[in-house]
Design a protein around this motif. Structure first.
Motif: not given
Length: 324
Positions: A21-25, A29-32, A110-112
């Motif tokens: 949840i803390a990751s960039a990807p 999604l908060k801005g989508i 990504s870092e996932i």
């Protein structure tokens, strides 16, 4: 990590979920916005892909899904582009699957994978085939966590249902043979009506039709002129809007001005400017009868009728007249 959700309440999460949840990807999604172009014309249509991703994960958890399936639910939408399905419309993709086509690429860049590896999980095993997770994904017309969450979340936020309505319905959910079912015909009828409020009443709302059509034309004009590329589509909505405005391209700017012009819109099959059809989405919740799942359309004439009416409306589409 503790999260609180308007549909499902509060939960303490496993560390791996907190790190994801803390990751960039996930943060992107908060801005989508879930509705694609919807938020641009009505600020009350403001559910985000982030909220939906958290919600899908929590619903899977609530239904007893494994931690691996919760991870899949949390990450299933990380490849959605800015404006979500508007990109599909701009590219003429009737299956609305652009985000699915780039899912693996987005994950790998990504870092996932590294986060999952740190906690002893394989991104390939969890995310290589999302369709293997039976709670997360099912083909229409079945219920699944993804479909349930976006329908209930949108309709709760937009005033179509109450929290009490949603809770009563979720208490009716039951897993049978690995599939989400409901315990009563009444619950199946209720959700069927709410689902069509979403895919017909909301998706095919004339204001939504206008917003999608105008924004899709904007993206196509920018794409065809070489003003945006694939990487730009993975920005947040506001970032891509800023980029589009900064192009100073006459057609792009004209279309953006039209998007925010708040025109009078009416449905008019004879004098229309926009005709839009959407992917036909029909629902037929399974009802548990003597321990077995039975399609509710076999038990309810109402479910069958609602499905027939929704199919006719989706196939016909909506004819929108712009202006007086």
């Amino acid at each position: 990590m503790h999260v609180k959700d308007e549909l499902y309440g509060g939960f303490e999460l496993d560390d791996v979920l907190g790190s994801l949840i803390a990751s960039a990807p996930l943060h992107r999604l908060k801005g989508i916005y879930q509705g694609g172009a919807s938020f641009q014309v009505n600020r009350l249509w403001n559910v985000t892909r982030y909220e939906h991703s958290i919600g899908t994960m929590l619903l899977i958890r609530k239904l007893g899904g494994t931690l691996e399936e919760q991870i899949a639910g949390l990450l299933h939408d990380v490849s959605h582009t800015a404006f979500s399905h508007v990109v599909d419309m701009a590219f003429g993709l009737e299956a609305e699957d652009y985000h699915e086509d780039i899912f693996e690429e987005v994950i790998l860049r990504s870092e996932i994978p590294e986060i999952l590896k740190r906690y002893g999980y394989s991104s390939q095993l969890i995310l290589g085939d999302l369709k293997k997770w039976s709670l997360l994904e099912q083909e229409l017309p079945a219920l699944c966590a993804d479909r349930l969450d976006y329908t209930l979340r949108d309709q709760l936020r937009y005033g179509g249902i109450s929290q009490r309505d949603a809770k009563i319905f979720m208490d009716e959910l039951q897993i049978v043979e690995g599939v989400i079912c409901v315990r009563s015909v009444e619950a199946a009828e209720w959700f069927t009506e709410v689902f069509y409020q979403e895919v017909i009443g909301f998706f095919l709302n004339p204001l939504n039709i206008y917003a999608y059509d105008t924004l899709a034309k904007t993206l196509k004009a920018a794409w065809d002129s070489g003003l945006i590329a694939s990487a730009d589509l993975l920005k947040e909505d506001a970032e891509l809007l800023q980029h589009l405005r900064g192009t100073n391209h006459p057609e792009v700017l004209q279309l953006l001005n039209q998007l925010y012009s708040n025109p009078a819109l009416t449905e008019d099959e004879q004098h229309f400017h926009i005709h839009r059809k959407t992917k036909v989405r029909l629902i037929d919740p399974d009802v548990v009868v003597m321990g077995k799942p039975i399609p509710s359309s076999q038990l309810s004439s109402r479910v069958k009728r609602l499905g027939r009416e929704a199919k006719e409306k989706a196939e016909k589409g909506v004819y929108v007249k712009v202006g007086g």
